[in-house]
Design an enzyme around this catalytic site. Structure first.
Site, PDB file in Angstrom:
ATOM      1  N   ASP A   5      10.912 -24.395   0.678  1.00  0.00           N
ATOM      2  CA  ASP A   5      10.983 -23.490  -0.460  1.00  0.00           C
ATOM      3  C   ASP A   5       9.677 -23.685  -1.246  1.00  0.00           C
ATOM      4  O   ASP A   5       8.985 -24.702  -1.064  1.00  0.00           O
ATOM      5  CB  ASP A   5      12.207 -23.843  -1.314  1.00  0.00           C
ATOM      6  CG  ASP A   5      12.285 -22.987  -2.554  1.00  0.00           C
ATOM      7  OD1 ASP A   5      12.076 -21.768  -2.446  1.00  0.00           O
ATOM      8  OD2 ASP A   5      12.542 -23.536  -3.655  1.00  0.00           O
ATOM      9  N   LEU A   6       9.342 -22.741  -2.101  1.00  0.00           N
ATOM     10  CA  LEU A   6       8.073 -22.835  -2.833  1.00  0.00           C
ATOM     11  C   LEU A   6       8.287 -23.171  -4.320  1.00  0.00           C
ATOM     12  O   LEU A   6       7.960 -24.269  -4.777  1.00  0.00           O
ATOM     13  CB  LEU A   6       7.323 -21.495  -2.675  1.00  0.00           C
ATOM     14  CG  LEU A   6       6.059 -21.288  -3.510  1.00  0.00           C
ATOM     15  CD1 LEU A   6       5.004 -22.334  -3.184  1.00  0.00           C
ATOM     16  CD2 LEU A   6       5.495 -19.891  -3.260  1.00  0.00           C
ATOM     17  N   ASP A   7       8.859 -22.192  -5.044  1.00  0.00           N
ATOM     18  CA  ASP A   7       9.013 -22.362  -6.497  1.00  0.00           C
ATOM     19  C   ASP A   7       9.971 -23.514  -6.797  1.00  0.00           C
ATOM     20  O   ASP A   7      11.132 -23.478  -6.389  1.00  0.00           O
ATOM     21  CB  ASP A   7       9.574 -21.078  -7.120  1.00  0.00           C
ATOM     22  CG  ASP A   7       8.645 -19.882  -6.929  1.00  0.00           C
ATOM     23  OD1 ASP A   7       7.472 -20.003  -7.291  1.00  0.00           O
ATOM     24  OD2 ASP A   7       9.108 -18.839  -6.423  1.00  0.00           O
ATOM     25  N   THR A  65       6.309 -23.601 -10.463  1.00  0.00           N
ATOM     26  CA  THR A  65       6.312 -22.180 -10.833  1.00  0.00           C
ATOM     27  C   THR A  65       7.712 -21.620 -11.113  1.00  0.00           C
ATOM     28  O   THR A  65       7.831 -20.472 -11.556  1.00  0.00           O
ATOM     29  CB  THR A  65       5.684 -21.358  -9.690  1.00  0.00           C
ATOM     30  OG1 THR A  65       6.200 -21.863  -8.455  1.00  0.00           O
ATOM     31  CG2 THR A  65       4.178 -21.489  -9.669  1.00  0.00           C
ATOM     32  N   LYS A 102      17.838 -18.876  -9.730  1.00  0.00           N
ATOM     33  CA  LYS A 102      16.904 -19.702  -8.937  1.00  0.00           C
ATOM     34  C   LYS A 102      17.078 -19.442  -7.450  1.00  0.00           C
ATOM     35  O   LYS A 102      18.213 -19.481  -6.947  1.00  0.00           O
ATOM     36  CB  LYS A 102      17.196 -21.173  -9.210  1.00  0.00           C
ATOM     37  CG  LYS A 102      16.020 -21.924  -9.761  1.00  0.00           C
ATOM     38  CD  LYS A 102      16.308 -23.391  -9.817  1.00  0.00           C
ATOM     39  CE  LYS A 102      15.579 -23.993 -10.999  1.00  0.00           C
ATOM     40  NZ  LYS A 102      15.877 -25.401 -11.139  1.00  0.00           N
ATOM     41  N   VAL A 162      16.962 -16.811  -5.892  1.00  0.00           N
ATOM     42  CA  VAL A 162      17.501 -15.468  -5.634  1.00  0.00           C
ATOM     43  C   VAL A 162      16.358 -14.448  -5.759  1.00  0.00           C
ATOM     44  O   VAL A 162      15.549 -14.540  -6.687  1.00  0.00           O
ATOM     45  CB  VAL A 162      18.635 -15.172  -6.655  1.00  0.00           C
ATOM     46  CG1 VAL A 162      19.144 -13.753  -6.541  1.00  0.00           C
ATOM     47  CG2 VAL A 162      19.771 -16.182  -6.475  1.00  0.00           C
ATOM     48  N   SER A 204      10.164 -19.043   1.389  1.00  0.00           N
ATOM     49  CA  SER A 204      10.393 -18.667  -0.008  1.00  0.00           C
ATOM     50  C   SER A 204      10.926 -17.246  -0.111  1.00  0.00           C
ATOM     51  O   SER A 204      10.554 -16.382   0.687  1.00  0.00           O
ATOM     52  CB  SER A 204       9.070 -18.759  -0.777  1.00  0.00           C
ATOM     53  OG  SER A 204       9.217 -18.207  -2.063  1.00  0.00           O
ATOM     54  N   ALA A 205      11.753 -17.024  -1.124  1.00  0.00           N
ATOM     55  CA  ALA A 205      12.241 -15.657  -1.398  1.00  0.00           C
ATOM     56  C   ALA A 205      11.160 -14.832  -2.078  1.00  0.00           C
ATOM     57  O   ALA A 205      11.293 -13.621  -2.236  1.00  0.00           O
ATOM     58  CB  ALA A 205      13.453 -15.746  -2.312  1.00  0.00           C
ATOM     59  N   LYS A 250      18.560 -15.295  -0.044  1.00  0.00           N
ATOM     60  CA  LYS A 250      19.376 -16.485  -0.278  1.00  0.00           C
ATOM     61  C   LYS A 250      20.491 -16.097  -1.252  1.00  0.00           C
ATOM     62  O   LYS A 250      20.210 -15.322  -2.162  1.00  0.00           O
ATOM     63  CB  LYS A 250      18.512 -17.603  -0.888  1.00  0.00           C
ATOM     64  CG  LYS A 250      17.303 -17.994  -0.015  1.00  0.00           C
ATOM     65  CD  LYS A 250      16.357 -18.952  -0.759  1.00  0.00           C
ATOM     66  CE  LYS A 250      15.064 -19.160   0.007  1.00  0.00           C
ATOM     67  NZ  LYS A 250      14.080 -20.013  -0.668  1.00  0.00           N
ATOM     68  N   GLU A 282      14.818 -27.540  -0.635  1.00  0.00           N
ATOM     69  CA  GLU A 282      15.197 -26.566  -1.660  1.00  0.00           C
ATOM     70  C   GLU A 282      15.552 -27.207  -2.992  1.00  0.00           C
ATOM     71  O   GLU A 282      16.100 -28.305  -3.021  1.00  0.00           O
ATOM     72  CB  GLU A 282      16.464 -25.833  -1.196  1.00  0.00           C
ATOM     73  CG  GLU A 282      16.243 -24.516  -0.536  1.00  0.00           C
ATOM     74  CD  GLU A 282      15.760 -23.413  -1.493  1.00  0.00           C
ATOM     75  OE1 GLU A 282      15.800 -23.604  -2.723  1.00  0.00           O
ATOM     76  OE2 GLU A 282      15.347 -22.363  -0.982  1.00  0.00           O
ATOM     77  N   ASP A 283      15.299 -26.479  -4.080  1.00  0.00           N
ATOM     78  CA  ASP A 283      15.740 -26.943  -5.397  1.00  0.00           C
ATOM     79  C   ASP A 283      16.844 -26.055  -5.976  1.00  0.00           C
ATOM     80  O   ASP A 283      17.297 -26.305  -7.088  1.00  0.00           O
ATOM     81  CB  ASP A 283      14.555 -26.962  -6.387  1.00  0.00           C
ATOM     82  CG  ASP A 283      14.083 -25.555  -6.705  1.00  0.00           C
ATOM     83  OD1 ASP A 283      14.028 -24.710  -5.780  1.00  0.00           O
ATOM     84  OD2 ASP A 283      13.789 -25.293  -7.887  1.00  0.00           O
TER      85      ASP A 283
END
Ligand code: BG6
Ligand code: MG
Length: 222
Positions: free
Chosen positions: A7-9, A15, A44, A46, A113-114, A144, A168-169
């Site tokens: 995941d990114l953010d 971010t 988050k 989504v 990432s979404a 997601k 993932e967070d």
């Protein structure tokens, strides 16, 4: 463990908070309303339009299709302005070291990432070259918590999700990883990420050896 689906953010970079700041500003501009803190974890992970749907649903406000599209564009402009000064200094603690450990062990890396801003953000963080592939969220049927982006990410590095771990967070993201068949590694609190198979309280605690040990156990249980 042949691949890692990142995941990114909120995992690679700090971010995640900017997304919610942007939603707050948008809703203030349009309706002069304040969003409560608890909506942050519901949005988050989504994707953009599902996030706006959840927010409008929470506020019990309906808008026309045109206004909805205008609002998602405006949110993105606010978000992109918040990213103006993004540099490698925004990479979260421990992430560069973790990426190096995966690479040293020949584990392939894919972004899952979404965010449609994923490639742009990786560029700003000077991390593009570290990744073997970036899964395209505009090409998957469902965002997601559906598993699609993690399945697409594994495919992009020629692997099955079962050969990968996902990091993932978000609550939606952990559900998505579990459904995909990859091993879910959560970053955050036990209260929110209770379905994560392995949990680290923050990125600085992420540890290659511990992830590998958990993956070995996970693959024996399959
Ligand atoms: C996720 C964020 O990474 O990307 C969400 O956690 C966000 O908050 C989603 O809605 C989509 O991002 P973007 O950049 O395409 O609007
Ligand atoms: Mg996230």
């Amino acid at each position: 463990m042949k691949g890692v689906l990142f995941d990114l953010d909120g995992v690679i970079a700090d971010t995640s908070v900017y997304h919610f700041q942007a939603w707050r500003k948008l809703i203030k501009n349009h309706f002069n309303l304040e969003l409560p803190d608890e909506l942050e974890k519901q949005t988050k992970g989504v994707n953009r339009s599902d996030s706006l749907k959840a927010i409008l649903n929470f506020l019990a406000i309906s808008v026309s299709k045109e206004q909805f599209n205008e609002m998602t564009n405006e949110k993105n402009n606010i978000f992109r302005n918040l990213l103006a000064n993004l540099t490698p200094a925004n990479i979260l603690p421990g992430i560069n070291e973790l990426i190096s450990s995966f690479k040293k062990n020949n584990v392939r890396l894919c972004l899952a990432s979404a965010s449609l801003n994923g490639p742009f953000i990786l560029e700003k963080l000077q991390l593009t070259d570290a990744f073997d592939a970036i899964a395209d969220p505009s090409k998957v049927a469902a965002g997601k918590p559906a598993p699609d982006i993690f399945i697409a990410a594994a495919e992009a590095i020629n692997l099955k999700p079962q050969d990968c771990v996902g990091i993932e967070d978000s609550i939606a993201g952990i559900t998505a990883i579990n459904k995909s068949g990859a091993l879910s590694v959560g970053v955050g609190s036990k209260k929110d990420l209770k379905d994560a198979k392995v949990l680290f309280p923050k990125t600085a605690a992420l540890n290659y050896k511990q992830i590998e040990t958990a993956w070995k156990k996970f693959s024996l249980e399959k």
